[in-house]
Design an enzyme around this catalytic site. Structure first.
Site, PDB file in Angstrom:
ATOM      1  CD1 TRP A 188      70.425 -10.663  47.027  1.00 38.97           C
ATOM      2  CD2 TRP A 188      70.936  -9.354  45.283  1.00 38.97           C
ATOM      3  NE1 TRP A 188      71.475 -11.239  46.361  1.00 38.97           N
ATOM      4  CE2 TRP A 188      71.814 -10.456  45.290  1.00 38.97           C
ATOM      5  CE3 TRP A 188      71.072  -8.390  44.283  1.00 38.97           C
ATOM      6  CZ2 TRP A 188      72.812 -10.636  44.329  1.00 38.97           C
ATOM      7  CZ3 TRP A 188      72.062  -8.557  43.331  1.00 38.97           C
ATOM      8  CH2 TRP A 188      72.919  -9.681  43.353  1.00 38.97           C
ATOM      9  CD  GLU A 228      66.375 -11.628  46.611  1.00 42.58           C
ATOM     10  OE1 GLU A 228      66.269 -10.408  46.392  1.00 42.58           O
ATOM     11  OE2 GLU A 228      66.284 -12.496  45.722  1.00 42.58           O
ATOM     12  CE  LYS A 230      72.550 -15.073  43.785  1.00 42.00           C
ATOM     13  NZ  LYS A 230      72.502 -14.043  42.756  1.00 42.00           N
ATOM     14  CG  ASP A 261      65.214 -15.405  43.959  1.00 39.38           C
ATOM     15  OD1 ASP A 261      65.171 -16.482  43.333  1.00 39.38           O
ATOM     16  OD2 ASP A 261      65.364 -14.305  43.398  1.00 39.38           O
ATOM     17  CG  HIS A 264      68.502 -16.487  45.624  1.00 41.59           C
ATOM     18  ND1 HIS A 264      68.538 -15.196  46.094  1.00 41.59           N
ATOM     19  CD2 HIS A 264      68.597 -16.384  44.271  1.00 41.59           C
ATOM     20  CE1 HIS A 264      68.634 -14.354  45.082  1.00 41.59           C
ATOM     21  NE2 HIS A 264      68.661 -15.051  43.968  1.00 41.59           N
ATOM     22  CG  HIS A 288      62.397 -12.001  44.546  1.00 41.49           C
ATOM     23  ND1 HIS A 288      63.620 -11.388  44.425  1.00 41.49           N
ATOM     24  CD2 HIS A 288      61.501 -11.018  44.816  1.00 41.49           C
ATOM     25  CE1 HIS A 288      63.458 -10.082  44.630  1.00 41.49           C
ATOM     26  NE2 HIS A 288      62.196  -9.834  44.880  1.00 41.49           N
ATOM     27  CG  ASP A 296      69.859 -17.037  41.043  1.00 37.70           C
ATOM     28  OD1 ASP A 296      68.633 -17.193  40.953  1.00 37.70           O
ATOM     29  OD2 ASP A 296      70.391 -15.950  41.329  1.00 37.70           O
ATOM     30  CG  ASP A 298      67.061 -14.872  38.029  1.00 34.07           C
ATOM     31  OD1 ASP A 298      66.154 -14.815  38.866  1.00 34.07           O
ATOM     32  OD2 ASP A 298      68.267 -14.725  38.323  1.00 34.07           O
ATOM     33  CG  ASP A 328      64.316 -11.743  40.727  1.00 36.22           C
ATOM     34  OD1 ASP A 328      64.573 -11.171  39.653  1.00 36.22           O
ATOM     35  OD2 ASP A 328      65.160 -11.879  41.645  1.00 36.22           O
TER      36      ASP A 328
HETATM   37  C1  RNT Z   1      69.683 -11.544  42.656  1.00 33.18           C
HETATM   38  C2  RNT Z   1      68.400 -11.348  43.378  1.00 33.18           C
HETATM   39  C3  RNT Z   1      67.747 -10.007  43.184  1.00 33.18           C
HETATM   40  C4  RNT Z   1      67.780  -9.528  41.757  1.00 33.18           C
HETATM   41  C5  RNT Z   1      66.883  -8.345  41.458  1.00 33.18           C
HETATM   42  C6  RNT Z   1      67.268  -7.658  40.197  1.00 33.18           C
HETATM   43  O1  RNT Z   1      70.123 -12.840  42.684  1.00 33.18           O
HETATM   44  O2  RNT Z   1      67.519 -12.363  43.057  1.00 33.18           O
HETATM   45  O3  RNT Z   1      66.461 -10.062  43.681  1.00 33.18           O
HETATM   46  O4  RNT Z   1      67.453 -10.526  40.854  1.00 33.18           O
HETATM   47  O5  RNT Z   1      66.814  -7.512  42.522  1.00 33.18           O
HETATM   48 ZN    ZN Z   2      65.513 -12.186  43.769  1.00 42.84          ZN
END
Ligand code: RNT
Ligand code: ZN
Length: 421
Positions: A188, A228, A230, A261, A264, A288, A296, A298, A328
């Site tokens: 990523w 990955e 986004k 993810d 994303h 993820h 985003d 998390d 994640d």
């Molecule tokens: C960032 C991505 C990525 C990170 C990690 C730390 O938006 O989701 O995967 O969160 O690699």
């Molecule tokens: Zn991620």
């Protein structure tokens, strides 16, 4: 008060019968469920800072907000925290590392990391019977200051990140080989622009040629590469070079894995719906599992509708062998060990819930266009006694069946983590 083992067994015996009436063999489900690995991300334990230097700061448009005490400050604290979390989570587990979690007495540049810097993790993973996954860290570094890495217009900076990704592939290959379990290396990059870029095509072409250089550098016998995409990051609101469409096409043409993810995408997009499409064109994908709240962010994964839908789509697509599950999220506002336990248990619960669905009956109803029965069965399945199956499963794995796991975390907090400065 803790429910006794006998009560749990009694409840399970009843649940098992109820599921059998619906054509579901709970014993078979539990042995399948137990074997599905969930890759736990190490970075929830220390707010994504890593152990490269003591004054690291997180950049790249991602943030761990909160100042809850007890952050792991070094590798032994992180391992000790992980050991507690792992003991409270049932089922097969892997650990997902980032390059910044290396161990070295002297500073090592990112493009110079080697397998030996991760030997400690390999030994620890062997002792705990875990597979290891890996990520190059293309953020939190002076060479990512412009929020451009593999798509940077400067050849020297781009080469630095290409070399870092190749070095990461060597590490990932070593992890997979040593642990006898293929390691997934997920790329990523934060690359993007805060404001409208003058051109989008050239950065994307540069990203392609960098990724191609990373892929052609070596063969992967014991590791697989994932990419990955986004939608946007903080400071990359107007353009993200590696968008989902970009990586979807990249993964399909280069035969890499695609990482989805859950944070994303546009807030109203259905991430679960993308899984079956990916499985039509790609051999394998990586997830993820995360929880976006308005952006985003998390947040810790919940047992909520979007998470259940992801688990259902994996199961309904017969994708348990082709969908690699990783987590994640990084929340620094609550106990970090509890965050791991809550999020990972929740995804395991979601998998169980999905696997207990009376699939045969649902498919039969659909085949005869009996959408009334399909809807009725789907809705009734929600109130079948799946929690009794969950508690029984936890009990057989010697893991707390309910919230009593929190006592262990609180005890550790009082004795260990709250004493950290
Ligand atoms: C960032 C991505 C990525 C990170 C990690 C730390 O938006 O989701 O995967 O969160 O690699
Ligand atoms: Zn991620």
């Amino acid at each position: 008060m803790r429910v006794t083992g006998t009560k749990i067994e009694e409840a399970y015996a009843f649940a098992r019968e109820r599921y059998a009436e619906n054509g579901v063999d709970t014993e078979r489900v539990l042995s399948q469920l137990d074997a599905v690995p969930i890759s736990i991300h190490c970075w929830q334990g220390d707010d994504v800072l890593g152990f490269e230097s003591e004054d690291a700061s997180l950049t790249g448009g991602i943030q761990a907000t909160g100042s809850y005490p007890g952050r792991a400050r070094n590798v032994s604290e992180l391992r000790s925290d992980l050991e507690l979390a792992l003991s409270l989570i049932p089922g097969a587990k892997r650990l997902n590392l980032h390059a910044i979690y290396l161990e070295s007495d002297v500073p090592v540049e990112r493009d110079k990391i080697e397998p030996k810097h991760f030997q400690g993790w390999v030994d620890w993973a062997k002792a705990h019977r875990l597979g290891l996954d890996f990520n190059p860290t293309c953020f939190s570094h002076p060479n990512s200051a412009q929020n451009l890495t593999l798509s940077h217009p400067d050849n020297a900076i781009r080469k630095f990140w290409i070399d870092h990704c190749i070095a990461s592939r060597r590490v990932s290959e070593y992890l997979g080989e040593q642990l006898n379990s293929s390691s997934i290396m997920n790329i990523w990059v934060p690359d993007g622009y805060k404001d409208t870029p003058a051109e989008r095509l050239e950065p994307r072409k540069r990203l392609i040629s960098s990724l191609d250089a990373v892929l052609s550098a070596m063969e992967g016998k014991h590791h697989k590469v994932a990419v990955e995409g986004k939608l946007f990051g903080i400071g990359a609101e107007s353009c993200t070079v590696g968008s989902n469409e970009f990586y979807m096409a990249y993964a399909a043409t280069r035969k890499t894995l695609l990482c989805l993810d859950a944070g994303h995408f546009h807030p109203t997009e259905n991430v679960a719906d993308k899984i079956s499409t990916c499985l039509c064109f790609l051999d394998e994908i990586l997830l993820h599992v995360s929880r976006p709240v308005r952006w985003d962010s998390d947040h810790v994964v919940l047992f909520d509708d979007p998470t259940i839908a992801i688990a259902q789509e994996i199961v309904r697509s017969d994708g348990l062998n082709r969908v690699n599950v990783g987590l994640d999220f990084f929340d620094a506002s609550i106990n970090r060990i509890a965050a791991w336990v809550i999020g990972t248990r929740n995804f395991r619960k979601a998998l169980l819930f999905a696997m207990l669905e009376p699939r045969d009956d649902l498919k039969k109803a659909e085949c005869r266009f009996d959408y009334t029965a399909r809807l009725a069965l789907m809705e009734e399945a929600k109130s079948l006694p799946w929690t009794a199956v969950w508690e029984y499963y936890c009990n057989t794995k010697n893991v707390p069946a309910g919230s009593e796991w929190l006592h262990s975390v609180r005890r550790y907090e009082a004795d260990v983590s709250s004493r950290r400065s």
